[in-house]
Design a protein around this motif. Structure first.
Motif, short mmCIF file in Angstrom:
data_model
loop_
_atom_site.label_atom_id
_atom_site.label_comp_id
_atom_site.label_asym_id
_atom_site.label_seq_id
_atom_site.Cartn_x
_atom_site.Cartn_y
_atom_site.Cartn_z
N LEU A 205 0.83 -1.21 0.00
CA LEU A 205 0.00 0.00 0.00
C LEU A 205 0.86 1.26 0.00
O LEU A 205 0.55 2.23 -0.69
N TRP B 26 2.32 1.63 -3.54
CA TRP B 26 1.32 1.87 -4.58
C TRP B 26 0.54 3.16 -4.37
O TRP B 26 -0.18 3.59 -5.27
N THR B 27 0.68 3.77 -3.19
CA THR B 27 -0.09 4.99 -2.93
C THR B 27 0.83 6.16 -2.61
O THR B 27 1.25 6.88 -3.51
N ILE B 28 1.19 6.33 -1.37
CA ILE B 28 1.90 7.53 -0.92
C ILE B 28 3.28 7.69 -1.57
O ILE B 28 3.72 8.80 -1.85
N TYR B 29 3.96 6.59 -1.85
CA TYR B 29 5.31 6.72 -2.42
C TYR B 29 5.26 7.23 -3.86
O TYR B 29 6.22 7.81 -4.33
N ARG B 30 4.15 7.09 -4.52
CA ARG B 30 4.02 7.60 -5.89
C ARG B 30 4.16 9.12 -5.94
O ARG B 30 4.51 9.68 -6.97
N SER B 31 3.90 9.78 -4.82
CA SER B 31 4.02 11.24 -4.77
C SER B 31 5.30 11.66 -4.05
O SER B 31 5.37 12.79 -3.56
N ARG C 78 0.44 9.82 6.15
CA ARG C 78 0.26 8.44 5.67
C ARG C 78 1.60 7.71 5.56
O ARG C 78 1.67 6.52 5.83
#
Length: 169
Positions: free
Chosen positions: A115, A118-123, A136
């Motif tokens: 998670l 796939w979510t926060i690390y993308r930004s 997060r």
């Protein structure tokens, strides 16, 4: 065939018996498991502490994530050696509440890591240089520390049969 029946069958295979009874190979496998656990946990803790904003605050988070090649290598060897340890004593291990807790926490830790990536690390480009990552990311790092600590404690407790009465399974 139930999982217990499978473990009983597995325990009777020549390889399982040989590994369990080995005076040299079993301790080597166990040592490899612990050493690769150290590699895996060491790099994981570095990342988690960076995500919490309590260590390496001046180092970009993306650089710390660069350690994941070592984390992955440690994880792969740790899983292989752990599978061999299970293979050596499958019934006792399978029946251990600590083994089950360890597997559940490993699954949750894997979901947490997935998670995060796939979510926060993308930004990450937006918060990479910030000393304190977004909430997060901090939650993912804190949860990771808690879960992997639980995995280590539960893994260590597998060796103890506190809940097994003599002759009862």
């Amino acid at each position: 065939m139930s999982l217990l029946q499978f473990c009983e069958w597995l325990a009777q295979t020549p390889g399982s018996i040989a590994l369990h009874e080995s005076l040299l190979v079993y301790p080597i496998v166990e040592s490899v498991h612990v050493l690769t656990l150290c590699l895996f946990i060491g790099t994981t803790v570095l990342l988690d502490l960076r995500l919490l904003g309590v260590a390496m605050r001046r180092v970009p988070a993306s650089q710390v994530v660069g350690l994941l090649k070592w984390t992955r290598a440690g994880f792969v060897v740790m899983v292989i050696s752990g599978a061999l340890l299970f293979y050596a004593i499958p019934v006792t291990t399978y029946l251990s509440i600590f083994f089950r807790l360890k597997m559940a926490m490993m699954l949750l830790a894997g979901c947490n890591a997935g998670l995060f990536h796939w979510t926060i690390y993308r930004s990450v480009a937006y918060w990479d240089l910030h000393p304190l990552p977004p909430l997060r990311a901090r939650l993912a790092g804190g949860l990771s520390l808690v879960l992997w600590t639980g995995v280590i404690v539960a893994g260590r407790m597998i060796a103890f049969n506190w809940f097994d009465a003599p002759g009862v399974h």
